[in-house]
Scaffold this motif. Sequence first.
Motif, PDB file in Angstrom:
ATOM      1  N   ARG A 221       0.809  -1.227   0.000  1.00 56.25           N
ATOM      2  CA  ARG A 221       0.000   0.000   0.000  1.00 56.25           C
ATOM      3  C   ARG A 221       0.838   1.269   0.000  1.00 56.25           C
ATOM      4  O   ARG A 221       0.337   2.350  -0.302  1.00 56.25           O
ATOM      5  CB  ARG A 221      -0.931   0.001   1.210  1.00 56.25           C
ATOM      6  CG  ARG A 221      -1.965  -1.109   1.178  1.00 56.25           C
ATOM      7  CD  ARG A 221      -2.883  -1.081   2.380  1.00 56.25           C
ATOM      8  NE  ARG A 221      -2.182  -1.125   3.650  1.00 56.25           N
ATOM      9  CZ  ARG A 221      -1.810  -2.233   4.291  1.00 56.25           C
ATOM     10  NH1 ARG A 221      -2.075  -3.404   3.765  1.00 56.25           N
ATOM     11  NH2 ARG A 221      -1.199  -2.171   5.447  1.00 56.25           N
TER      12      ARG A 221
ATOM     13  N   CYS B  97       3.027  -4.989  -9.545  1.00 51.89           N
ATOM     14  CA  CYS B  97       2.699  -3.983  -8.534  1.00 51.89           C
ATOM     15  C   CYS B  97       1.567  -3.079  -9.000  1.00 51.89           C
ATOM     16  O   CYS B  97       1.257  -3.003 -10.175  1.00 51.89           O
ATOM     17  CB  CYS B  97       3.925  -3.132  -8.211  1.00 51.89           C
ATOM     18  SG  CYS B  97       4.548  -2.183  -9.611  1.00 51.89           S
ATOM     19  N   GLY B  98       0.994  -2.391  -8.034  1.00 49.45           N
ATOM     20  CA  GLY B  98      -0.015  -1.378  -8.307  1.00 49.45           C
ATOM     21  C   GLY B  98       0.631   0.001  -8.307  1.00 49.45           C
ATOM     22  O   GLY B  98       1.856   0.139  -8.250  1.00 49.45           O
ATOM     23  N   ARG B  99      -0.200   1.013  -8.320  1.00 49.86           N
ATOM     24  CA  ARG B  99       0.289   2.392  -8.395  1.00 49.86           C
ATOM     25  C   ARG B  99       1.105   2.803  -7.170  1.00 49.86           C
ATOM     26  O   ARG B  99       1.971   3.653  -7.268  1.00 49.86           O
ATOM     27  CB  ARG B  99      -0.870   3.369  -8.594  1.00 49.86           C
ATOM     28  CG  ARG B  99      -1.543   3.258  -9.942  1.00 49.86           C
ATOM     29  CD  ARG B  99      -0.636   3.464 -11.129  1.00 49.86           C
ATOM     30  NE  ARG B  99      -0.011   4.780 -11.136  1.00 49.86           N
ATOM     31  CZ  ARG B  99       1.101   5.084 -11.796  1.00 49.86           C
ATOM     32  NH1 ARG B  99       1.701   4.181 -12.520  1.00 49.86           N
ATOM     33  NH2 ARG B  99       1.604   6.289 -11.753  1.00 49.86           N
ATOM     34  N   ALA B 100       0.831   2.221  -6.001  1.00 48.05           N
ATOM     35  CA  ALA B 100       1.568   2.594  -4.794  1.00 48.05           C
ATOM     36  C   ALA B 100       3.057   2.311  -4.928  1.00 48.05           C
ATOM     37  O   ALA B 100       3.877   3.008  -4.333  1.00 48.05           O
ATOM     38  CB  ALA B 100       1.013   1.844  -3.575  1.00 48.05           C
TER      39      ALA B 100
ATOM     40  N   ALA C  31       4.463   1.515  -8.339  1.00 48.44           N
ATOM     41  CA  ALA C  31       4.860   2.012  -9.666  1.00 48.44           C
ATOM     42  C   ALA C  31       5.097   3.515  -9.676  1.00 48.44           C
ATOM     43  O   ALA C  31       6.043   3.994 -10.319  1.00 48.44           O
ATOM     44  CB  ALA C  31       3.804   1.640 -10.703  1.00 48.44           C
ATOM     45  N   ARG C  32       4.278   4.261  -8.972  1.00 44.91           N
ATOM     46  CA  ARG C  32       4.395   5.724  -8.984  1.00 44.91           C
ATOM     47  C   ARG C  32       5.772   6.202  -8.504  1.00 44.91           C
ATOM     48  O   ARG C  32       6.428   6.966  -9.195  1.00 44.91           O
ATOM     49  CB  ARG C  32       3.273   6.359  -8.169  1.00 44.91           C
ATOM     50  CG  ARG C  32       3.235   7.874  -8.285  1.00 44.91           C
ATOM     51  CD  ARG C  32       2.063   8.493  -7.524  1.00 44.91           C
ATOM     52  NE  ARG C  32       0.796   8.027  -8.055  1.00 44.91           N
ATOM     53  CZ  ARG C  32      -0.135   7.420  -7.339  1.00 44.91           C
ATOM     54  NH1 ARG C  32       0.030   7.185  -6.057  1.00 44.91           N
ATOM     55  NH2 ARG C  32      -1.267   7.043  -7.900  1.00 44.91           N
TER      56      ARG C  32
ATOM     57  N   GLU D  12       8.538   5.152 -11.068  1.00 42.59           N
ATOM     58  CA  GLU D  12       8.502   5.988 -12.267  1.00 42.59           C
ATOM     59  C   GLU D  12       8.944   7.418 -11.966  1.00 42.59           C
ATOM     60  O   GLU D  12       9.660   8.033 -12.767  1.00 42.59           O
ATOM     61  CB  GLU D  12       7.099   5.974 -12.870  1.00 42.59           C
ATOM     62  CG  GLU D  12       6.719   4.614 -13.428  1.00 42.59           C
ATOM     63  CD  GLU D  12       5.232   4.446 -13.675  1.00 42.59           C
ATOM     64  OE1 GLU D  12       4.434   5.350 -13.305  1.00 42.59           O
ATOM     65  OE2 GLU D  12       4.845   3.391 -14.218  1.00 42.59           O
TER      66      GLU D  12
ATOM     67  N   ASP E 142      12.225   3.053 -13.712  1.00 41.65           N
ATOM     68  CA  ASP E 142      11.461   2.049 -14.453  1.00 41.65           C
ATOM     69  C   ASP E 142      12.264   1.405 -15.579  1.00 41.65           C
ATOM     70  O   ASP E 142      11.850   0.370 -16.100  1.00 41.65           O
ATOM     71  CB  ASP E 142      10.114   2.587 -14.942  1.00 41.65           C
ATOM     72  CG  ASP E 142      10.192   3.942 -15.598  1.00 41.65           C
ATOM     73  OD1 ASP E 142      11.134   4.706 -15.317  1.00 41.65           O
ATOM     74  OD2 ASP E 142       9.302   4.248 -16.394  1.00 41.65           O
TER      75      ASP E 142
ATOM     76  N   LEU F  95       8.610  -3.400 -14.286  1.00 40.24           N
ATOM     77  CA  LEU F  95       7.297  -3.293 -13.658  1.00 40.24           C
ATOM     78  C   LEU F  95       6.184  -3.870 -14.531  1.00 40.24           C
ATOM     79  O   LEU F  95       6.194  -3.681 -15.753  1.00 40.24           O
ATOM     80  CB  LEU F  95       6.957  -1.827 -13.376  1.00 40.24           C
ATOM     81  CG  LEU F  95       7.868  -1.057 -12.439  1.00 40.24           C
ATOM     82  CD1 LEU F  95       7.399   0.387 -12.340  1.00 40.24           C
ATOM     83  CD2 LEU F  95       7.909  -1.705 -11.072  1.00 40.24           C
ATOM     84  N   HIS F  96       5.216  -4.522 -13.863  1.00 38.69           N
ATOM     85  CA  HIS F  96       4.043  -5.068 -14.535  1.00 38.69           C
ATOM     86  C   HIS F  96       2.827  -4.872 -13.647  1.00 38.69           C
ATOM     87  O   HIS F  96       2.958  -4.853 -12.423  1.00 38.69           O
ATOM     88  CB  HIS F  96       4.233  -6.558 -14.835  1.00 38.69           C
ATOM     89  CG  HIS F  96       5.423  -6.814 -15.700  1.00 38.69           C
ATOM     90  ND1 HIS F  96       5.375  -6.751 -17.066  1.00 38.69           N
ATOM     91  CD2 HIS F  96       6.710  -7.082 -15.377  1.00 38.69           C
ATOM     92  CE1 HIS F  96       6.580  -6.991 -17.558  1.00 38.69           C
ATOM     93  NE2 HIS F  96       7.408  -7.188 -16.558  1.00 38.69           N
ATOM     94  N   ASP F  97       1.663  -4.779 -14.259  1.00 35.87           N
ATOM     95  CA  ASP F  97       0.453  -4.531 -13.472  1.00 35.87           C
ATOM     96  C   ASP F  97      -0.278  -5.806 -13.053  1.00 35.87           C
ATOM     97  O   ASP F  97      -1.324  -5.748 -12.422  1.00 35.87           O
ATOM     98  CB  ASP F  97      -0.496  -3.585 -14.203  1.00 35.87           C
ATOM     99  CG  ASP F  97      -0.966  -4.130 -15.540  1.00 35.87           C
ATOM    100  OD1 ASP F  97      -0.571  -5.249 -15.924  1.00 35.87           O
ATOM    101  OD2 ASP F  97      -1.738  -3.425 -16.208  1.00 35.87           O
TER     102      ASP F  97
END
Length: 136
Positions: free
Chosen positions: A72, A100-103, A105-106, A109, A114, A119-121
């Motif tokens: 998270r 991973c999610g945006r928490a 990846a953000r 990036e 990156d 990274l993959h969603d």
Amino acid sequence: MSLDSHITFHDSPAPAAGARAAAGNLIAARTICVQRISGEIDLQSVADFAVALDRLTGRRPECVLLDLLQVRFLSTSGLAVLGQFCDDAAGRHIPVAVACGRAVARPVEACRLDDAIDLHDSLAAAGRSLTSVEFR
């Protein structure tokens, strides 16, 4: 907040170059080590995160899928640990993919990491990335 960690090993879901056939059965050419982390990677838990990743390296996996989909929050200290792990793995020719999610990846990036961190969603996309990697 606490950090939870779990390691599993799985045969590659897709045959890769170098896969062997034995008695008509396909044997996976590599094993994917899946490290699942959940919770928050912050100043209080970053040491646990580093230990979990060090434990992976000690097992000498063929490739690693980091499942950070349930993370998270990723602090800058956690980002540094993740980046160092990926650099060390690349130096040992161990492919690493991160689901991973945006928490997660953000910050990766935003720090322009990156290119160094794959990274993959989803787990499926990360797994496909690992099965397409050629080993040296």
